[in-house]
Enzyme design. Structure first.
Site, PDB file in Angstrom:
ATOM      1  CG  HIS A  76      -2.242   0.474   1.340  1.00 14.16           C
ATOM      2  ND1 HIS A  76      -2.951  -0.717  -0.215  1.00 14.16           N
ATOM      3  CD2 HIS A  76      -3.365   1.334   1.161  1.00 14.16           C
ATOM      4  CE1 HIS A  76      -4.243  -0.425  -0.389  1.00 14.16           C
ATOM      5  NE2 HIS A  76      -4.566   0.700   0.988  1.00 14.16           N
ATOM      6  CG  ASP A 119      -7.101   7.993  -1.355  1.00 14.29           C
ATOM      7  OD1 ASP A 119      -7.029   6.527  -0.720  1.00 14.29           O
ATOM      8  OD2 ASP A 119      -7.765   8.827  -1.272  1.00 14.29           O
TER       9      ASP A 119
END
Length: 348
Positions: free
Chosen positions: A197, A201
């Site tokens: 990740h 975002d």
């Protein structure tokens, strides 16, 4: 490093890969649809992909609202965050469709795709195209866009640059080695990317953009014509379960790759099956065309448009007969009517 020595190639995995590859080979025959029909399939698939991928992350825009927004992208004035995310996703997908052969899988290009993905998102100005500086987690959302839980924790900001370098290096090495099947390499790349990740975002959306890019580069040239994102949206619970089962083990000595790979391959299978049905239906429609309708379509392919007057000259058939042919071609989605009265013409 990415550890694949414990990867078990089950009979189901082999069967799924064989079925997907069989369709990949058959697409050349199925893909001989008229350009306007391929264009229509891609347009529908793109709307579904953008709508589904953004809704998975909490957007509330319907496919119809996405289609309306895409028809006005040149305005570049997007009121809500949902609209900004849709516009960015549309832009980066168009880049992938147009230039997939020229996009290497490097950290710099991944960061560039992330920057383009968030190009219209005002609140993301500070981090677009840059690896995360704060911890983030993968959250699940319900159909109303509300967060319903945390799926798993992700890599720390400190670890992220090293892990991304390792992932990209592993991907290139595996591709060159040609030992693992390309679909397995792509599936593992995506699940590790999501486990890291790397951005503050947009990771979920970017993972699906990268999936399309990697599939195109691996020769699965049919992917723009059927939405993988919509398959994932409709299997969202299974998506999160598979992610959780695999990603909790990725940093262990024996990663459990199978839950994610089976989900990933089943999703590709559904994507392929949907497109096969659509393509077969389109082929049947084309096979039913009369010689006159085929002449009309051929003229539009060569010249971009045709009027009824031009069709009379082309075919030698009366206006009333031609009106019936044009009506059928429009009803079946082969042509669109533009304008009215004397100025009316037909095109794709």
């Amino acid at each position: 490093m990415v550890a694949t020595s414990t990867l078990k190639i089950t009979p189901e995995i082999l069967k799924l890969i064989a079925e997907i590859d069989e369709f990949k080979g058959a697409w050349r025959a199925l893909g001989t649809l008229a350009p306007e029909r391929l264009s229509a399939l891609r347009r529908v698939a793109t709307i579904e992909s953008i709508g589904s991928s953004t809704r998975i992350e909490g957007s509330k825009l319907s496919d119809r609202e996405v289609a309306e927004l895409l028809s006005n992208l040149d305005i570049k004035a997007f009121i809500s965050r949902d609209q900004q995310e849709v516009a960015g996703y549309a832009a980066v997908m168009e880049t992938v469709f147009q230039a997939w052969q020229q996009i290497p899988i490097t950290e710099n290009y991944i960061r560039q795709l992330h920057r383009d993905l968030l190009i219209y998102s005002e609140k993301d100005d500070w981090h677009r195209g840059q690896y995360k500086t704060s911890s983030n987690r993968v959250a699940a959302f319900d159909a109303d866009g509300n967060q319903v839980g945390i799926v798993f924790e992700t890599a720390s900001p400190f670890e992220t640059p090293r892990l991304m370098t390792e992932l990209v290096t592993w991907f290139e090495a595996e591709k060159q080695a040609e030992i693992l099947h390309p679909l397995l390499i792509i599936g593992i790349f995506i699940v590790v990317f999501l486990e890291i990740h790397p951005f503050q975002d947009g990771n979920g959306r970017l993972s699906r953009v990268l999936t399309t890019l990697l599939l195109l580069q691996a020769g699965y040239t049919y992917v723009p014509y059927s939405s993988l994102e919509s398959v994932i949206e409709q299997s969202k619970e299974g998506y999160y379960i598979a992610l959780r089962q695999t990603q909790r083990t990725i940093r262990s000595d024996a990663p459990l790759w199978e839950p994610w790979l089976v989900f990933f391959l089943r999703a590709l299978q559904q994507q392929m099956q949907r497109l096969r049905k659509k393509a077969e239906r389109e082929s049947l429609l084309l096979a039913d065309l009369s010689e006159i309708s085929a002449q009309i379509l051929e003229h539009v392919k060569d010249h971009g448009r045709i009027t009824i007057g031009e069709a009379v000259t082309l075919t030698g058939v009366s206006r009333n007969t031609l009106k019936l042919h044009f009506r059928r071609l429009v009803a079946n989605g082969h042509l669109k009517l533009h304008g009215q009265g004397r100025g009316a013409w037909y095109g794709f």
